[in-house]
Each structure stands twice: as structure tokens, then as C-alpha cells.
Write a protein that holds these residues in place. Structure first.
Motif, short mmCIF file in Angstrom:
data_model
loop_
_atom_site.label_atom_id
_atom_site.label_comp_id
_atom_site.label_asym_id
_atom_site.label_seq_id
_atom_site.Cartn_x
_atom_site.Cartn_y
_atom_site.Cartn_z
N ASP A 144 4.72 -12.41 -84.50
CA ASP A 144 5.62 -12.79 -83.41
C ASP A 144 4.83 -13.32 -82.20
OD1 ASP A 144 7.69 -12.02 -85.00
OD2 ASP A 144 7.95 -10.05 -84.06
N ARG A 145 3.69 -12.68 -81.90
CA ARG A 145 2.88 -13.14 -80.76
C ARG A 145 2.32 -14.53 -81.02
NH1 ARG A 145 -2.42 -12.78 -78.86
NH2 ARG A 145 -3.15 -11.82 -80.79
N THR A 146 1.91 -14.81 -82.25
CA THR A 146 1.38 -16.13 -82.58
C THR A 146 2.47 -17.20 -82.45
OG1 THR A 146 -0.21 -15.14 -84.11
CG2 THR A 146 0.27 -17.48 -84.39
N ALA A 147 3.67 -16.89 -82.92
CA ALA A 147 4.77 -17.85 -82.82
C ALA A 147 5.11 -18.15 -81.36
CB ALA A 147 6.00 -17.28 -83.54
N LEU A 148 5.04 -17.13 -80.48
CA LEU A 148 5.30 -17.36 -79.06
C LEU A 148 4.25 -18.29 -78.44
CD1 LEU A 148 6.86 -16.75 -76.47
CD2 LEU A 148 5.45 -14.68 -76.20
N ASN A 149 3.00 -18.07 -78.81
CA ASN A 149 1.93 -18.94 -78.27
C ASN A 149 2.11 -20.39 -78.71
OD1 ASN A 149 0.64 -16.84 -76.93
ND2 ASN A 149 -0.61 -16.29 -78.72
N VAL A 150 2.51 -20.59 -79.96
CA VAL A 150 2.73 -21.97 -80.45
C VAL A 150 3.89 -22.62 -79.69
CG1 VAL A 150 3.43 -23.32 -82.46
CG2 VAL A 150 1.74 -21.49 -82.73
N ALA A 151 4.95 -21.84 -79.46
CA ALA A 151 6.10 -22.39 -78.72
C ALA A 151 5.70 -22.79 -77.30
CB ALA A 151 7.23 -21.36 -78.69
N LEU A 152 4.89 -21.95 -76.65
CA LEU A 152 4.42 -22.29 -75.29
C LEU A 152 3.54 -23.54 -75.30
CD1 LEU A 152 3.59 -18.72 -73.95
CD2 LEU A 152 5.55 -20.17 -73.33
N TYR A 153 2.74 -23.68 -76.36
CA TYR A 153 1.88 -24.86 -76.47
C TYR A 153 2.72 -26.13 -76.60
CZ TYR A 153 -1.21 -28.23 -78.79
OH TYR A 153 -1.89 -29.37 -79.15
N GLU A 154 3.74 -26.06 -77.47
CA GLU A 154 4.58 -27.24 -77.65
C GLU A 154 5.35 -27.58 -76.37
OE1 GLU A 154 6.96 -26.12 -80.96
OE2 GLU A 154 5.42 -26.63 -82.47
N GLU A 155 5.77 -26.52 -75.66
CA GLU A 155 6.48 -26.76 -74.39
C GLU A 155 5.55 -27.43 -73.38
OE1 GLU A 155 8.75 -24.18 -70.89
OE2 GLU A 155 8.30 -23.26 -72.83
N ARG A 156 4.28 -27.02 -73.33
CA ARG A 156 3.30 -27.62 -72.41
C ARG A 156 3.07 -29.09 -72.74
NH1 ARG A 156 1.39 -28.45 -67.58
NH2 ARG A 156 -0.88 -28.75 -67.49
N LEU A 157 3.00 -29.41 -74.04
CA LEU A 157 2.81 -30.82 -74.43
C LEU A 157 4.00 -31.66 -74.02
CD1 LEU A 157 1.24 -30.55 -78.03
CD2 LEU A 157 0.06 -30.93 -75.85
N ALA A 158 5.19 -31.10 -74.16
CA ALA A 158 6.39 -31.85 -73.75
C ALA A 158 6.38 -32.12 -72.25
CB ALA A 158 7.64 -31.07 -74.16
N GLU A 159 5.94 -31.16 -71.44
CA GLU A 159 5.86 -31.37 -69.99
C GLU A 159 4.85 -32.46 -69.65
OE1 GLU A 159 4.90 -27.62 -68.30
OE2 GLU A 159 6.89 -26.73 -68.64
N GLN A 180 -5.52 -37.96 -67.50
CA GLN A 180 -5.07 -36.62 -67.11
C GLN A 180 -4.22 -35.97 -68.20
OE1 GLN A 180 -3.10 -37.76 -63.46
NE2 GLN A 180 -4.82 -37.02 -62.18
N MET A 181 -3.39 -36.80 -68.86
CA MET A 181 -2.58 -36.24 -69.94
C MET A 181 -3.47 -35.75 -71.08
SD MET A 181 0.63 -37.85 -72.05
CE MET A 181 -0.43 -38.95 -73.00
N ASP A 182 -4.51 -36.54 -71.44
CA ASP A 182 -5.41 -36.11 -72.51
C ASP A 182 -6.15 -34.83 -72.13
OD1 ASP A 182 -4.65 -38.26 -74.03
OD2 ASP A 182 -6.35 -39.54 -73.42
N ALA A 183 -6.55 -34.73 -70.88
CA ALA A 183 -7.24 -33.52 -70.43
C ALA A 183 -6.31 -32.32 -70.48
CB ALA A 183 -7.77 -33.72 -68.99
N GLY A 184 -5.02 -32.52 -70.11
CA GLY A 184 -4.05 -31.42 -70.18
C GLY A 184 -3.80 -30.96 -71.60
N ARG A 185 -3.72 -31.95 -72.52
CA ARG A 185 -3.54 -31.58 -73.92
C ARG A 185 -4.73 -30.75 -74.43
NH1 ARG A 185 -1.35 -37.15 -76.81
NH2 ARG A 185 0.84 -37.00 -76.04
N ALA A 186 -5.94 -31.16 -74.04
CA ALA A 186 -7.13 -30.43 -74.47
C ALA A 186 -7.13 -29.01 -73.92
CB ALA A 186 -8.40 -31.17 -74.01
N ASP A 187 -6.73 -28.84 -72.65
CA ASP A 187 -6.65 -27.49 -72.08
C ASP A 187 -5.62 -26.63 -72.81
OD1 ASP A 187 -8.59 -28.13 -70.25
OD2 ASP A 187 -7.16 -28.66 -68.65
#
Length: 404
Positions: A34-49, A63-70
Motif C-alpha cells: 500500500d505504501r509503494t502504491a501511494l508513492n507511485v500515485a504521488l509521483y504521477e501527480e507530480r509529473l502531471a503538475e 526546468q520541467m526535465d529537472a523536476g521530473r528527475a527530482d
């Protein structure tokens, strides 16, 4: 049997642990998943932003590439060490149901195939019986627990005869013959029990049994005595005299039953009209001298490591050619060993079956944890020994496991 059930309960707890531990492990694995699934969801949400900000012109491509890398680095850090493989989830019900069924099924299977009766029987035989009825009950339990034990059936038959229960004795001796073969002494005992069970009525079956017994051993004492009784009852006094004279000649000189048999011969001769002073019997051949064997019983050092001081030790003699039952026996314990004992005519299991009645015997020593004379864990056996002449000491070492 308290100690047995304590041990069984401990094994049951171990079995339940194997069933219930996966439930606890499954909960931990589920939490990690469950914790891993939450982290993946947060990652996808960050990419969408980041994509939305780039489309609005607030972020440059760099800047977008740097944000994706972070965002990717943070995801890797959060999921590091969470490489537990996914497992199929059966839910909580299946292991819990199994935990309930395992002890129930185990108990049912033990009742069907287990040996609680033999365990209880061994405990009873370790104690001396207080009455003949108690001994009879134990022997009846023994043949139920070990239906293929010829010795147990034989002793039960003898006990029934001592209690004047010839019908039950006949069934027991029939079983002995089926297990041990048509040995002369066993056929004689069977015929005697049948004769008294059938109100002293002679039959072709009894004649066959006694004929077979005397064919195998012309001096089989039970058959000779029985034939004499039957002949006397049918007023065949000459035959009664003949059978009883053979019986007297076959019995040892010190046997107390010789006098009673001589009295029967005298009565039969009176019925024949012979004078009271007529010779009643020919002088019998010299009887064999009483036999006593001096036996040194010891444990092999390897066997001594596996026995307990309270284990029973049975030392007995069997005829090389004759009945399978012991001729003489003594009981010791492992704590008594090494021991020097005498085994002779005075220790005979039956007055008519003594060591001096047989030319060769073998000595056997058996260790039994259950106190069962017919079955044990370790055994030692001698070579064939002559019972005639001067007797020397015999060494008997219990040195091997007894095969079932």
C-alpha cells in the motif's frame, strides 16, 4: 496419559504457528504494498503538475526535465528496500479455518489409527495385578491390541481354563493354533478345552486333534491325559489304563500329578476285574534329572545408551524343537543388569513343560519399555544349549534391536 496429551498439545501449537504466521506476514506485506502504491500515485501527480506548468509557460523545458528527475529520485528513495514480491492473498478466513480443522482432524485420525489402547495397556502391565479377574481383563485387552500375538492368546486360554471357562479357552487356543501352527502341545490344549466345553462329549474333531498332537509328540501329556479321561468316561478301561500309563511314564518323577494318575489307573483296573495287588504299571524309564541353567545377563554398551533403568527385562528359555511358548522365565529391570540368575525347572511356566523335558533350548533376553513380555525394543539370544550333562554358566548379551 497426561504426559502424552501434553506432548500432543505442544506439537499442536507448533502446527498452529505454521498456519497463523503467514497471516502476520501477509499483513506486513500488504502494508508495504500500500505504501509503494501511494508513492507511485504521488509521483504521477507530480509529473502531471509539471506538464501543466510547462504548458502554461511558467516552466521551461529544462526546468520541467529537472523536476521530473527530482520526482523520480524521490520515488526511488521512498521505494528502496520494498522489493518484497507480491503474493496471492487468501484472506484471513482460510488460515483461521485451517487452524480450527487441523486439531479436530488430527484428533479424529488418532482415534482411528492411533495406539492409545496399547499405551494404556503398557501402563497397566507395568503394575502387578491384584486379582485373577484383573489379570484376565489385561490379557483380553492385550489380544485386542495385539491380535497377532500367539503368546498373548495362549496365556489368555490358560487363564480361562483356570477360571473354568473352557468355551472361551477353546476359542483362544484355536486362535493360537492359527497363529503358531499345529504344534502338539497347542493341539492338546485346544482339544482339552473343547472336550470340557462340550460336556465331555467325544467327537471326531477331538480325535483328530489328539491324533495329530501324538503324531508330532508321542509323549504330549495333555493329549494322553485327555484320551485317558475320555476312555474312562466311555468305560473303555483298558484304553484308559494304556493312555494313563504312557502319561505317567512321560511326566517327571517329581510331578505331583503322577499320584492322581496312578489312582485313576487303579480304579480302571478294578473296573476290569483285576486283583487289587496286580501290578498297575511297568517301571517307567529313568526320568531326566532336573535342569538349572546359570545365566549371566548383560547389556551391550551401545544398547545401554538407549534404555532406562526402569525398563523391564524378560529372560526366558524356549525349546529348540517344541512349543513356541517359554518353558521358564524371570523378570528383571535394566537397573538390575548385569545380573546372574538361575533358570530351571523350578521356574517352569507349566508343570508339564520343563527344561528337563527337552534336549535343547535357547535363551532369550528382551528389553521392553512397555513391560510387555511378548514384544520389546532390544533382544539378545543364545545358541542352542544342551540340557543334559553338567551345566556351565551361559553369557547372554542384549545387543541388537528387535525387529517387529
Amino acid at each position: 496419559m497426561t504426559d502424552f496429551w501434553i506432548a500432543a498439545g505442544a506439537l499442536l501449537l507448533v502446527a498452529l504457528a505454521f498456519l497463523l504466521l503467514p497471516i502476520l506476514r501477509g499483513r506486513r506485506a500488504q502494508a508495504e504494498e500500500d505504501r509503494t502504491a501511494l508513492n507511485v500515485a504521488l509521483y504521477e501527480e507530480r509529473l502531471a503538475e509539471l506538464a501543466a506548468q510547462h504548458a502554461a509557460g511558467t516552466l521551461s523545458a529544462e526546468q520541467m526535465d529537472a523536476g521530473r528527475a527530482d520526482a523520480a529520485r524521490e520515488l526511488l528513495e521512498d521505494t528502496e528496500g520494498s522489493d518484497t514480491p507480491r503474493v496471492a492473498r487468501l484472506g484471513r478466513s482460510a488460515p483461521l479455518v485451517a487452524a480450527v480443522l487441523v486439531p479436530l482432524i488430527g484428533y479424529g485420525l488418532y482415534l482411528h489409527w492411533g495406539s492409545s489402547d496399547k499405551l494404556e495397556l503398557a501402563r497397566q502391565f507395568s503394575e502387578q495385578p491384584r486379582t485373577i479377574e484383573e489379570m484376565t481383563a489385561r490379557l483380553e485387552q492385550a489380544v485386542q491390541a495385539q491380535p497377532d500375538s500367539a503368546e498373548a492368546w495362549y496365556f489368555l486360554g490358560r487363564t480361562y481354563m483356570n477360571q473354568e471357562r473352557p468355551a472361551d479357552a477353546a476359542k483362544a487356543f484355536e486362535r493360537v493354533v492359527a497363529l503358531a501352527g499345529r504344534q502338539p502341545e497347542l493341539l492338546g490344549q485346544w482339544a482339552q478345552a473343547l472336550y470340557f466345553a462340550r460336556d465331555r462329549q467325544w467327537s471326531a474333531e477331538l480325535q483328530t486333534l489328539t491324533d495329530d498332537a501324538l503324531k508330532g509328540d508321542p509323549e504330549e501329556v495333555t493329549s494322553l491325559g485327555l484320551l485317558g479321561i475320555a476312555a474312562f468316561e466311555e468305560k473303555r478301561y483298558q484304553d484308559a489304563v494304556r493312555f494313563w500309563e504312557q502319561l505317567v511314564a512321560a511326566l517327571p518323577e517329581e510331578d505331583p500329578s503322577r499320584e492322581a494318575i496312578r489312582g485313576g489307573i487303579a480304579r480302571a483296573r478294578e473296573q476290569l476285574g483285576e486283583p487289587a495287588g496286580a501290578p498297575q504299571e511297568q517301571q517307567p524309564a529313568a526320568e531326566p534329572a532336573a535342569v538349572t541353567l546359570q545365566v549371566d545377563v548383560a547389556l551391550d554398551p551401545q544398547v545401554a545408551k538407549d534404555v532406562s533403568p526402569e525398563d523391564s527385562v524378560f529372560v526366558f528359555a524356549r525349546a529348540v524343537s517344541g512349543p513356541a511358548i517359554p518353558l521358564a522365565a524371570k523378570r528383571l529391570t535394566v537397573a538390575d543388569l548385569p545380573a546372574s540368575i538361575s533358570l530351571g525347572d523350578a521356574d517352569a511356566m507349566m508343570p508339564s513343560l520343563k527344561l528337563s523335558s527337552f534336549g535343547q533350548v535357547t535363551l532369550v533376553a528382551r528389553v521392553s519399555r512397555e513391560g510387555n513380555a511378548t514384544k520389546g525394543e532390544w533382544v539378545g539370544q543364545s545358541q542352542a544349549l544342551e540340557t543334559t550333562g553338567d551345566q556351565t554358566r551361559v553369557s547372554l548379551v542384549i545387543d541388537r534391536a528387535e525387529t517387529p
